[in-house]
Design an enzyme around this catalytic site. Structure first.
Site, PDB file in Angstrom:
ATOM      1  N   LYS A 242      -1.462 -20.599 -22.843  1.00  0.00           N
ATOM      2  CA  LYS A 242      -1.589 -22.066 -22.787  1.00  0.00           C
ATOM      3  C   LYS A 242      -3.038 -22.479 -23.016  1.00  0.00           C
ATOM      4  CE  LYS A 242      -2.073 -21.884 -17.753  1.00  0.00           C
ATOM      5  NZ  LYS A 242      -1.383 -22.079 -16.460  1.00  0.00           N
TER       6      LYS A 242
ATOM      7  N   TYR B 140     -34.467 -35.746 -19.848  1.00  0.00           N
ATOM      8  CA  TYR B 140     -34.041 -37.018 -19.238  1.00  0.00           C
ATOM      9  C   TYR B 140     -34.463 -37.094 -17.781  1.00  0.00           C
ATOM     10  CZ  TYR B 140     -30.980 -38.409 -23.117  1.00  0.00           C
ATOM     11  OH  TYR B 140     -30.489 -38.813 -24.333  1.00  0.00           O
TER      12      TYR B 140
ATOM     13  N   MET C 174     -26.331 -34.098 -23.853  1.00  0.00           N
ATOM     14  CA  MET C 174     -25.043 -33.989 -24.553  1.00  0.00           C
ATOM     15  C   MET C 174     -24.989 -32.794 -25.498  1.00  0.00           C
ATOM     16  SD  MET C 174     -23.027 -36.746 -26.931  1.00  0.00           S
ATOM     17  CE  MET C 174     -23.016 -38.033 -25.699  1.00  0.00           C
TER      18      MET C 174
HETATM   19  C1  LIG Z   1      -1.500 -20.769 -15.803  1.00  0.00           C
HETATM   20  C2  LIG Z   1      -0.275 -20.131 -15.253  1.00  0.00           C
HETATM   21  C3  LIG Z   1      -0.146 -18.724 -15.208  1.00  0.00           C
HETATM   22  C4  LIG Z   1      -1.296 -17.799 -15.518  1.00  0.00           C
HETATM   23  O1  LIG Z   1      -2.165 -17.794 -14.401  1.00  0.00           O
HETATM   24  P1  LIG Z   1      -3.480 -16.893 -14.314  1.00  0.00           P
HETATM   25  O2  LIG Z   1      -3.984 -17.143 -12.947  1.00  0.00           O
HETATM   26  O3  LIG Z   1      -4.391 -17.385 -15.377  1.00  0.00           O
HETATM   27  O4  LIG Z   1      -3.079 -15.470 -14.539  1.00  0.00           O
HETATM   28  C5  LIG Z   1       1.081 -18.192 -14.834  1.00  0.00           C
HETATM   29  N1  LIG Z   1       2.109 -19.002 -14.464  1.00  0.00           N
HETATM   30  C6  LIG Z   1       2.005 -20.351 -14.455  1.00  0.00           C
HETATM   31  C7  LIG Z   1       3.152 -21.164 -14.029  1.00  0.00           C
HETATM   32  C8  LIG Z   1       0.812 -20.959 -14.828  1.00  0.00           C
HETATM   33  O5  LIG Z   1       0.705 -22.298 -14.798  1.00  0.00           O
END
Ligand SMILES: *Cc1c(COP(=O)(O)O)cnc(C)c1O
Length: 349
Positions: A35, A244, A292
């Site tokens: 993801k 800054y 930035m």
């Molecule tokens: C992000 C996620 C994972 C992976 O988690 P890690 O801690 O990065 O290994 C697994 N299951 C779900 C439901 C997640 O949202």
């Protein structure tokens, strides 16, 4: 070139996957969470390398992400979507053979009405109160859903990074209570859960951060090196200020490097005056505010102007930098800037 170089070691990701796979109980299949563009590292390249290493089950947060992963992998590997079947996702789920993790009765209804017979999984809430069906909903829906043949029943641990937290055992017991004896494949553990031991593994694990070199997978190989080009170097006399709000005052005659990356590239302003960059193994303090597109670094002790400085490297991994910023390695990775030139090293993908 005034854009930083992000070097991503695909072989290290594959090796981390194999290590987590080797930790898993016999018969348990190790999946891969890709993801958020594989935690900022590039979902297509990473997913292809992991498929080559042997991964066959991939997990994404949203159907759109699943589409990118399907395009990279082609037909065959399973792609599970944590957010389930949302309105508007139906065509994508059907055309790309994504497997939504159904989270609520609304989603069950949508899936069964729009795509009868299409594969699905079920996400159950065992106490985190974030995603998934609660025990009462599940009891009501289970007969129909089990009849339709879910691919997997899953839940997610809230405190797996704290092995002694009693929440882990409580969620394990609740997951067993909701799923024992149903004859469906089960998945409970992300990286932290894999490290809790085999009771937590069930049939499929879902590591993410442990593939990408972050805690709590302490044995993970580092995956990224982030090198930032020095745009200019100047001498700053004792008493002069830098940046800054005049955020830094030189206490000695100093050599200050202006370096091309800033908060627009994911270097949090919380790093202002606190972070360390590296010229090889030599630490150089970030001085003044993060702006930035630029940061300023005291390179006086190097005695010469470096061409570039590293902020993620063997000397300082994602968790060490995260600690300075008051965050976690996950956020450092997923904030890695779109302007960085991504260079992939390692096999075949
Ligand atoms: C992000 C996620 C994972 C992976 O988690 P890690 O801690 O990065 O290994 C697994 N299951 C779900 C439901 C997640 O949202």
């Amino acid at each position: 070139m005034a854009t930083a170089s992000l070097r991503i070691d695909l072989d290290a990701i594959a090796a981390n996957w194999r290590d987590l796979d080797a930790l898993s109980a016999p018969g348990c299949e190790t999946g891969a969470v890709v993801k958020a563009d594989s935690y900022g590292l590039g979902a297509a390249r990473v997913a292809r390398r992991l498929a080559q290493a042997g991964a066959r089950k991939f997990f994404v947060a949203a159907a759109e992400e699943g589409a990118a992963v399907r395009q990279a992998l082609g037909e065959g590997p399973e792609i599970f979507v944590f957010s389930g079947h949302m309105a508007g996702d139906t065509d994508m789920i059907a055309d790309l053979a994504l497997i939504p993790m159904l989270n609520s009765l609304d989603q069950v209804t949508r899936h069964f009405e729009t795509l009868p017979g299409a594969p699905f999984g079920v996400q159950l809430d065992t106490g985190m109160n974030r995603l998934g069906m609660e025990a009462g909903e599940w009891e009501a829906a289970a007969p129909i859903m089990l009849g339709a043949g879910p691919r997997v029943l899953m839940s997610h641990l809230a405190c797996a990074d704290a092995p002694d937290d009693p929440m882990n055992a409580a969620q394990l017991a609740e997951f067993r209570r909701m799923t024992d004896g149903l004859g469906v494949a089960r998945s409970l553990s992300a990286t932290g859960g894999i490290l809790l031991g085999r009771d937590y593994h069930f049939d499929i694990t879902r590591p993410g951060i442990g593939l990408y070199g972050g805690a709590p997978h302490a044995a993970a190989r580092p995956v990224v090196r982030l090198s930032l080009p020095v745009v200019q170097c100047r001498e700053v006399a004792a008493g002069e200020t830098v940046g800054y709000s005049c955020g830094f005052t030189a206490r000695r005659d100093s050599l200050i490097a202006t370096v091309a990356a800033g908060y627009a590239d994911g270097l949090s302003r919380a790093l202002s005056g606190k972070a360390t960059l590296y010229a090889g193994a030599t630490p150089c303090p970030l001085v003044g505010r993060v702006s930035m597109d630029l940061i300023t670094v005291d390179v006086t002790d190097l005695g010469e102007a470096p061409q570039d400085l590293d902020i993620l490297c063997p000397e300082q991994g994602v968790d060490a930098l995260a600690a300075v910023a008051g965050t976690i390695g996950y956020e450092i990775l997923t904030a890695l800037g779109a302007r960085y030139q991504r260079h992939y090293v390692g096999g075949g993908a």
